[in-house]
Enzyme design. Sequence first.
Site, short mmCIF file in Angstrom:
data_model
loop_
_atom_site.label_atom_id
_atom_site.label_comp_id
_atom_site.label_asym_id
_atom_site.label_seq_id
_atom_site.Cartn_x
_atom_site.Cartn_y
_atom_site.Cartn_z
N LYS A 87 20.69 52.49 66.79
CA LYS A 87 21.95 52.08 67.41
C LYS A 87 21.61 51.09 68.53
O LYS A 87 21.67 51.42 69.72
CB LYS A 87 22.69 53.31 67.95
CG LYS A 87 24.08 53.03 68.43
CD LYS A 87 24.79 54.33 68.83
CE LYS A 87 26.19 54.04 69.32
NZ LYS A 87 26.91 55.29 69.67
N GLU A 115 34.11 52.38 70.71
CA GLU A 115 33.26 52.42 69.52
C GLU A 115 34.08 52.75 68.28
O GLU A 115 33.75 52.32 67.18
CB GLU A 115 32.14 53.44 69.70
CG GLU A 115 31.13 53.04 70.76
CD GLU A 115 30.08 54.10 70.99
OE1 GLU A 115 28.89 53.78 70.77
OE2 GLU A 115 30.43 55.23 71.37
N GLU A 137 23.39 61.72 65.17
CA GLU A 137 22.69 62.87 64.60
C GLU A 137 23.46 63.43 63.41
O GLU A 137 22.87 63.77 62.38
CB GLU A 137 22.51 63.98 65.66
CG GLU A 137 21.56 63.63 66.77
CD GLU A 137 22.17 62.88 67.94
OE1 GLU A 137 21.56 62.85 69.02
OE2 GLU A 137 23.29 62.29 67.79
N TYR A 170 16.23 51.91 44.26
CA TYR A 170 16.60 51.51 45.62
C TYR A 170 18.10 51.29 45.73
O TYR A 170 18.72 51.65 46.73
CB TYR A 170 15.90 50.21 46.03
CG TYR A 170 14.42 50.17 45.82
CD1 TYR A 170 13.57 51.04 46.50
CD2 TYR A 170 13.86 49.26 44.93
CE1 TYR A 170 12.21 51.00 46.31
CE2 TYR A 170 12.49 49.21 44.73
CZ TYR A 170 11.67 50.09 45.42
OH TYR A 170 10.33 50.04 45.22
#
Length: 132
Positions: free
Chosen positions: A100, A22, A74, A54
Amino acid sequence: MSDFVYVTGLALHAFHGVMEHEATVGQTFYIDLVLDIDLTEASHSDKIADTVGYDQVVDVASRTFCAQRYRLVEAAAGAIANAVLTTFPAVTSVRVTVHKPHAPVAATFSDVGVTIVRSRQSQDRNQDRNNA
């Protein structure tokens, strides 16, 4: 309050995760943001100065999410929440969801992720703990 500014499905390629691959290959994450903000003035004035743009929200979230590698989504979600609260004083709380969908899990699923909610009060408590 019941006014919100939101961004849904912000796609960002990053290198977050616990697994070694990853960190090298990375993957696309999707981020949803809901900002609790009083839009009374903006709804009357029709002026961008009375709300949160935005584009500014996307910029803060993108820069924060991609600025460093997080092992846990997290932690990445928490960093985004803190950055939003720090950058936009009119925002009283923020809900951050990090999806994810390509997590290295030996199962068939459409999505995994986390949702955190942070408010000015929780941010102040965390800063007090860090300063103690």
